[in-house]
Each structure stands twice: as C-alpha cells, then as structure tokens.
Design a protein around this motif. Structure first.
Motif, PDB file in Angstrom:
ATOM      1  N   ALA A 209       0.836  -1.199   0.000  1.00 21.97           N
ATOM      2  CA  ALA A 209       0.000   0.000   0.000  1.00 21.97           C
ATOM      3  C   ALA A 209       0.874   1.253   0.000  1.00 21.97           C
ATOM      4  CB  ALA A 209      -0.916   0.002   1.217  1.00 21.97           C
ATOM      5  N   VAL A 210       0.404   2.279  -0.694  1.00 22.90           N
ATOM      6  CA  VAL A 210       1.038   3.591  -0.666  1.00 22.90           C
ATOM      7  C   VAL A 210      -0.048   4.656  -0.543  1.00 22.90           C
ATOM      8  CG1 VAL A 210       3.117   3.013  -1.969  1.00 22.90           C
ATOM      9  CG2 VAL A 210       1.040   3.673  -3.202  1.00 22.90           C
ATOM     10  N   ILE A 211       0.357   5.842  -0.140  1.00 22.14           N
ATOM     11  CA  ILE A 211      -0.558   6.983  -0.077  1.00 22.14           C
ATOM     12  C   ILE A 211      -0.461   7.731  -1.405  1.00 22.14           C
ATOM     13  CG2 ILE A 211      -1.075   9.167   1.076  1.00 22.14           C
ATOM     14  CD1 ILE A 211       0.130   7.882   3.626  1.00 22.14           C
ATOM     15  N   VAL A 212      -1.595   7.875  -2.089  1.00 18.78           N
ATOM     16  CA  VAL A 212      -1.583   8.533  -3.396  1.00 18.78           C
ATOM     17  C   VAL A 212      -2.145   9.954  -3.324  1.00 18.78           C
ATOM     18  CG1 VAL A 212      -1.673   6.376  -4.677  1.00 18.78           C
ATOM     19  CG2 VAL A 212      -3.811   7.486  -4.024  1.00 18.78           C
ATOM     20  N   ASN A 213      -2.749  10.317  -2.188  1.00 20.61           N
ATOM     21  CA  ASN A 213      -3.254  11.679  -1.997  1.00 20.61           C
ATOM     22  C   ASN A 213      -2.944  12.086  -0.566  1.00 20.61           C
ATOM     23  OD1 ASN A 213      -4.971  13.974  -1.372  1.00 20.61           O
ATOM     24  ND2 ASN A 213      -6.111  13.510  -3.250  1.00 20.61           N
ATOM     25  N   THR A 214      -2.009  13.003  -0.384  1.00 21.98           N
ATOM     26  CA  THR A 214      -1.572  13.366   0.958  1.00 21.98           C
ATOM     27  C   THR A 214      -2.633  14.134   1.739  1.00 21.98           C
ATOM     28  OG1 THR A 214      -0.528  15.362   0.069  1.00 21.98           O
ATOM     29  CG2 THR A 214       0.860  13.402   0.309  1.00 21.98           C
ATOM     30  N   ILE A 215      -3.620  14.722   1.034  1.00 24.30           N
ATOM     31  CA  ILE A 215      -4.674  15.486   1.716  1.00 24.30           C
ATOM     32  C   ILE A 215      -5.787  14.546   2.202  1.00 24.30           C
ATOM     33  CG2 ILE A 215      -6.439  17.267   1.441  1.00 24.30           C
ATOM     34  CD1 ILE A 215      -4.584  18.614  -0.591  1.00 24.30           C
ATOM     35  N   THR A 216      -6.283  13.710   1.318  1.00 23.35           N
ATOM     36  CA  THR A 216      -7.372  12.796   1.691  1.00 23.35           C
ATOM     37  C   THR A 216      -6.858  11.493   2.293  1.00 23.35           C
ATOM     38  OG1 THR A 216      -7.429  11.725  -0.477  1.00 23.35           O
ATOM     39  CG2 THR A 216      -8.752  13.723  -0.190  1.00 23.35           C
ATOM     40  N   LYS A 217      -5.549  11.241   2.171  1.00 27.61           N
ATOM     41  CA  LYS A 217      -4.900   9.999   2.632  1.00 27.61           C
ATOM     42  C   LYS A 217      -5.412   8.771   1.881  1.00 27.61           C
ATOM     43  CE  LYS A 217      -2.549  12.308   5.652  1.00 27.61           C
ATOM     44  NZ  LYS A 217      -1.118  12.596   5.409  1.00 27.61           N
ATOM     45  N   GLN A 218      -5.880   8.987   0.666  1.00 31.74           N
ATOM     46  CA  GLN A 218      -6.293   7.854  -0.158  1.00 31.74           C
ATOM     47  C   GLN A 218      -5.108   6.929  -0.402  1.00 31.74           C
ATOM     48  OE1 GLN A 218      -7.257   8.924  -4.163  1.00 31.74           O
ATOM     49  NE2 GLN A 218      -7.440   6.795  -4.847  1.00 31.74           N
ATOM     50  N   THR A 219      -5.362   5.628  -0.309  1.00 30.28           N
ATOM     51  CA  THR A 219      -4.304   4.651  -0.547  1.00 30.28           C
ATOM     52  C   THR A 219      -4.486   3.984  -1.906  1.00 30.28           C
ATOM     53  OG1 THR A 219      -5.483   2.782   0.466  1.00 30.28           O
ATOM     54  CG2 THR A 219      -4.169   4.167   1.925  1.00 30.28           C
ATOM     55  N   GLY A 220      -3.379   3.587  -2.477  1.00 32.81           N
ATOM     56  CA  GLY A 220      -3.368   2.803  -3.705  1.00 32.81           C
ATOM     57  C   GLY A 220      -2.420   1.635  -3.537  1.00 32.81           C
ATOM     58  N   ILE A 221      -2.282   0.834  -4.579  1.00 36.38           N
ATOM     59  CA  ILE A 221      -1.436  -0.354  -4.519  1.00 36.38           C
ATOM     60  C   ILE A 221      -0.219  -0.149  -5.410  1.00 36.38           C
ATOM     61  CG2 ILE A 221      -1.273  -2.808  -5.068  1.00 36.38           C
ATOM     62  CD1 ILE A 221      -4.214  -3.047  -4.320  1.00 36.38           C
ATOM     63  N   ARG A 222       0.945  -0.164  -4.786  1.00 34.93           N
ATOM     64  CA  ARG A 222       2.204  -0.114  -5.517  1.00 34.93           C
ATOM     65  C   ARG A 222       2.639  -1.550  -5.798  1.00 34.93           C
ATOM     66  NH1 ARG A 222       4.639   3.385  -8.792  1.00 34.93           N
ATOM     67  NH2 ARG A 222       6.833   2.822  -9.078  1.00 34.93           N
ATOM     68  N   TRP A 223       2.976  -1.847  -7.062  1.00 34.29           N
ATOM     69  CA  TRP A 223       3.294  -3.238  -7.407  1.00 34.29           C
ATOM     70  C   TRP A 223       4.533  -3.307  -8.289  1.00 34.29           C
ATOM     71  CZ3 TRP A 223       3.027  -4.985 -12.539  1.00 34.29           C
ATOM     72  CH2 TRP A 223       2.385  -4.121 -13.443  1.00 34.29           C
ATOM     73  N   TYR A 224       5.179  -4.474  -8.265  1.00 36.42           N
ATOM     74  CA  TYR A 224       6.445  -4.676  -8.966  1.00 36.42           C
ATOM     75  C   TYR A 224       6.491  -6.087  -9.554  1.00 36.42           C
ATOM     76  CZ  TYR A 224       7.648  -1.081  -5.470  1.00 36.42           C
ATOM     77  OH  TYR A 224       7.659   0.033  -4.662  1.00 36.42           O
ATOM     78  N   GLU A 225       7.125  -6.197 -10.716  1.00 34.84           N
ATOM     79  CA  GLU A 225       7.600  -7.483 -11.201  1.00 34.84           C
ATOM     80  C   GLU A 225       9.121  -7.410 -11.249  1.00 34.84           C
ATOM     81  OE1 GLU A 225       7.874 -10.367 -15.155  1.00 34.84           O
ATOM     82  OE2 GLU A 225       6.355  -8.766 -15.134  1.00 34.84           O
ATOM     83  N   LEU A 226       9.779  -8.242 -10.470  1.00 32.59           N
ATOM     84  CA  LEU A 226      11.230  -8.325 -10.478  1.00 32.59           C
ATOM     85  C   LEU A 226      11.657  -9.524 -11.320  1.00 32.59           C
ATOM     86  CD1 LEU A 226      12.105  -7.780  -6.698  1.00 32.59           C
ATOM     87  CD2 LEU A 226      11.501  -6.081  -8.429  1.00 32.59           C
ATOM     88  N   ARG A 227      12.801  -9.394 -11.963  1.00 34.25           N
ATOM     89  CA  ARG A 227      13.376 -10.515 -12.697  1.00 34.25           C
ATOM     90  C   ARG A 227      14.830 -10.706 -12.267  1.00 34.25           C
ATOM     91  NH1 ARG A 227      10.948 -10.548 -18.917  1.00 34.25           N
ATOM     92  NH2 ARG A 227       8.752 -10.737 -18.290  1.00 34.25           N
ATOM     93  N   GLN A 228      15.199 -11.985 -12.166  1.00 31.89           N
ATOM     94  CA  GLN A 228      16.551 -12.336 -11.757  1.00 31.89           C
ATOM     95  C   GLN A 228      17.301 -12.975 -12.912  1.00 31.89           C
ATOM     96  OE1 GLN A 228      17.005 -15.660  -9.032  1.00 31.89           O
ATOM     97  NE2 GLN A 228      18.673 -14.632  -7.936  1.00 31.89           N
ATOM     98  N   ASN A 229      18.475 -12.456 -13.213  1.00 30.05           N
ATOM     99  CA  ASN A 229      19.332 -13.051 -14.220  1.00 30.05           C
ATOM    100  C   ASN A 229      19.861 -14.380 -13.683  1.00 30.05           C
ATOM    101  OD1 ASN A 229      21.959 -13.681 -15.558  1.00 30.05           O
ATOM    102  ND2 ASN A 229      21.545 -11.782 -16.667  1.00 30.05           N
ATOM    103  N   VAL A 230      19.602 -15.481 -14.386  1.00 28.68           N
ATOM    104  CA  VAL A 230      19.969 -16.786 -13.856  1.00 28.68           C
ATOM    105  C   VAL A 230      21.475 -17.023 -13.907  1.00 28.68           C
ATOM    106  CG1 VAL A 230      17.738 -17.814 -14.380  1.00 28.68           C
ATOM    107  CG2 VAL A 230      19.565 -17.919 -16.089  1.00 28.68           C
ATOM    108  N   ILE A 231      22.217 -16.226 -14.671  1.00 28.13           N
ATOM    109  CA  ILE A 231      23.666 -16.369 -14.732  1.00 28.13           C
ATOM    110  C   ILE A 231      24.331 -15.606 -13.595  1.00 28.13           C
ATOM    111  CG2 ILE A 231      25.734 -16.049 -16.130  1.00 28.13           C
ATOM    112  CD1 ILE A 231      23.762 -18.127 -17.220  1.00 28.13           C
TER     113      ILE A 231
END
Length: 441
Positions: A209-231
C-alpha cells in the motif's frame, strides 16, 4: 510439490505450530511440530513460503527480528527431530511494522540449496532511510551444519518515488458512516512473493500500500515485477506501477502470475461511499509495462462498515491453481460483520469469470517403458521451446530445445537411468510455460 497440506498457527508467547498432512487428504492425519523463532518474543503476522530445502518463515518480532526456516524434508517424513534455523536480520529501516516476505515457489521448485530471497521495501522519509528502494536478503540454509547458515543483505534496488508514511495508529482507510478507519497494513509487502522459474530468468511479483493523496490519505497499490538473471543472480525491476484508478482506497493486495506471464491481483477497496469490498483486475504479459489493463471487477460488494477496531483482512492471499491459469483469492469484506470470500478468475476472462480451457496450451506426459513421451498442443507460438525435466527437489535432470510446428511439439526422453519417483516436466520459452507432475516407475 509433495501433495501435502501445510497448516500453521501462532500459540502462546513465542510459539509457531505447524502441521503437515501425512497424505494428500486434508481431512486425514497430520505430523505436528512446535517452533520458537525468537524465545520470549511473539512472532506476530507470520508469513510462510515453500522452498526446496525448507518452509521459510518471517514475522514481526519487535526489536529482535528473526527469519526462520523449518526442515521441510524431515517434516514431510514425519521425523520428530525436524529442526529450525533462526537468524537475526541485519539492521533495516522500517516504519512501526516489519515483516518481509520470503519467496514462495510456483511452477518448478528452485534447486535444493538455492538461497531463498526475502523482500522488503523502505521509504526515504523513514528514520534511517535515504532512498525509496527495495531490499533483498538472502538466506542460505545448511542442514548439515546449521550454524553455518547465513543471512545477508544481498541487494538494494531504487524504485520510483513512493509515499509510505502511514498513520502511526494504523488508522488509514475511510469507510461510509463511521469515523473508524481501517489499517492498510502500511510498511510491508502484502502476501505473497510469488516466485517462478522461466526460461532464462526467474520472476517475483510484489505489492504494498502507498498513499496517493496526501490530503485525503487515499491509498493505492504499488506493485512490482522483479526478474533475476539466472547467470549473475542479480535482481532488477522489470516493471512497476501504482494502481489507483479513482478516488477510492485500495489496499491488502495479493497478486500472482500465470503460465502465460499474465498477472492477476485482488484487493480490498473502501472509501466514504464504498463499504469494504473485494475487487480484482489484471494484465496480459503483452500489455504496456506498469499498467493493469483489464476492467476492475467486483468479487463481492460490502454492505456495512467495521466500527470497533482497525485491523482488517490481514491474511488475504492470491494463489495459482495447478492448472497454471486460474487464480484463487481469499480476503475479507464487510456484511453484518467481517466475512471471508473465496473466489477464482482467469485472464483473459469473460463476463462470467470463467474461460473455456479448450483453447489453452496443453501438456500431455506419460511413460512408455524407458521413454517419457511429451506432447505440447495449442502452444501460443512456434518459437524455440525448452523441454525440461526436474526432480522433485528442483534439480534439472534433462533439457532439450525443440521448435514447434503448427503450435505443437512432440518428443521423448530416455528415463532408463532415472530413479523411481516424482518429477516435474516443463515446456516453455520466455513468454509462456506449462508444468505437469509425473511419476516414473
């Protein structure tokens, strides 16, 4: 991987109880174990993962942070001497609550002995932090000499700017008709860190979770796809984004990736006009990076608010079905009190939430004396495709490359030298994979 069920419960001041079924029947008998990751300290908010060499566990243990791994091999065999390795986490900036996520394998297991990556994030506004970034720890378990096991900070990866400065009292998300707010579980990745082995790289999907509006304190979802080099073993951010398509708050997300590289995510939603409910969305692997492109869908609409306390939906989870394309989610919503909803969906999905399987890639594997016959049909393309056989501990036993013709392939593998037992067969390339389990006699 082992056709077993894993059940856990924290107990008393410092104990974690674990039960492992003795068969694939969840209503049958269980082996039971008691572990104490940090004596005298309560293991709050435990998060577990399946890895080849252990069941990994993280939890929020204030001031004496520990990561633990339980001896999966002995536990599956019912061995009462099954032990635990518990290691102290290096000093890490956090914001009131610290429970990193261990990688949880889907598809094929990593080879036995592969260090387990463990993930957390930090905000540059937190005490002791200077950068918005991800931290990746590496826990290497040594069951022969447990005291030789190691836990190190393996990598830090800067992210795009985030705001994770949540309310110190955990009062974050607005509800209709009440001043009581809901805890967005700020400061930690929400379960689970799904890990997948692909041809040429490994992937993990994460969200918080992250805050996307500092006034209303609305939260949103921060997401990631990570990739690992197998070498090189180095992780990098393949894509990242924040999901906040309107003025409602979204939180308690849980995400997974299917066999086609498509990502599904389900989450709680609430605001001054929307009761706490569960919705979901997703993206195809071919969609623009950093975006969820499917229309948001309501799994269950809430009809009331939670008015007496702020904890909500802590143990939400999205899992991938063994069919490789169906997502299952369990989460909380409000309807005359808190209730649990369990549902499934697929990507692409129809308005009914059900996709016909007839046009999905298929993998047929069977043994004929000393040959393992492998047939792939309805493949998404005719790109070169890897055909791999892994043992049940994740070790690569056989590999070959085949170019499909008319979206199909067929080959055999000599198994005369294979030990009897269970194996995983995978066909795939950088854009798709299909994994099935087979018993070789």
């Amino acid at each position: 991987y082992a056709d077993r069920w894993f059940i856990s419960q924290f107990n008393g001041a410092d104990k974690i109880l674990v039960a492992i079924s003795t068969s694939s029947n969840p209503l049958g008998t269980y082996y039971t174990y008691t572990f104490v990751p940090s004596p005298g300290n309560f293991p709050d908010y435990p998060k577990f993962s399946i890895w080849a060499d252990g069941y990994y566990c993280t939890s929020n243990i204030g001031g004496t942070e520990k990561f633990a791994v339980f001896d999966r091999t002995k536990m599956l065999a019912g061995n009462p001497t099954a032990g635990m390795i518990s290691l102290t986490v290096p000093p890490t900036p956090n914001y009131f609550f610290f429970s990193p996520l261990p990688a949880d394998a889907d598809g094929t297991l990593p080879p036995y002995g592969t260090p387990c990556p463990i993930f957390c994030y930090e905000d540059d506004a937190w005490t002791g932090a200077t950068t918005d970034q991800l931290r990746i720890f590496k826990l290497t378990a040594n069951w022969t000499t447990p005291l030789s096991s190691t836990l190190i900070l393996d990598q830090t990866i800067p992210t795009a700017s985030i705001n994770a400065m949540f309310n110190v009292n955990y009062d974050d998300v607005t509800q209709p008709g009440t001043s009581q707010k809901i805890d967005a579980i700020g400061g930690v990745f929400t379960y689970r860190a799904q890990y997948r082995r692909w041809t040429g790289y490994n992937s993990v999907v994460l969200n918080h979770a992250v805050i996307v509006n500092t006034i209303t304190k609305q939260t949103g979802i921060r997401w990631y796809e990570l990739r690992q080099n197998v070498i090189t073993g180095v992780w990098s951010i393949y894509q990242q984004g924040t999901y906040a398509p309107d003025l409602h708050s979204r939180f308690m997300g849980s995400m997974a990736m299917d066999d086609n590289g498509s990502i599904g995510i389900a989450y709680a939603i609430s605001s001054g006009t929307v009761y706490p409910s569960i919705r979901y969305t997703g993206r195809l692997a071919s969609d623009p990076l950093g975006q969820f492109t499917f229309a948001e869908t309501t799994a269950i609409a809430g009809t009331s608010s939670q008015t007496t306390f702020n904890r909500f939906g802590d143990y939400s989870q999205t899992s991938l079905d063994p069919d490789g394309i169906t997502f299952w989610h369990t989460g909380e919503y409000m309807s005359s009190g808190g209730k649990t909803r369990i549902f499934s969906w697929q990507i692409p999905f129809t308005s009914t939430g059900i996709t016909e399987l007839d046009n999905k890639p298929g993998l047929l594997v069977f043994q004929n004396e000393n040959s393992l016959n492998i047939k792939g049909v309805r493949l998404p393309n005719d790109n070169q495709t890897q055909v791999d056989v892994f043992d049940i501990l994740g070790k690569l036993i056989s590999a070959k490359v085949i170019t499909p013709i008319a979206n199909s392939l067929e080959t055999t593998i000599d198994v005369s030298g294979f030990a009897k037992g269970t194996y995983l067969v995978r066909i795939g390339n950088e854009k798709f994979q299909k994994v099935v389990k087979v018993v070789i006699n």
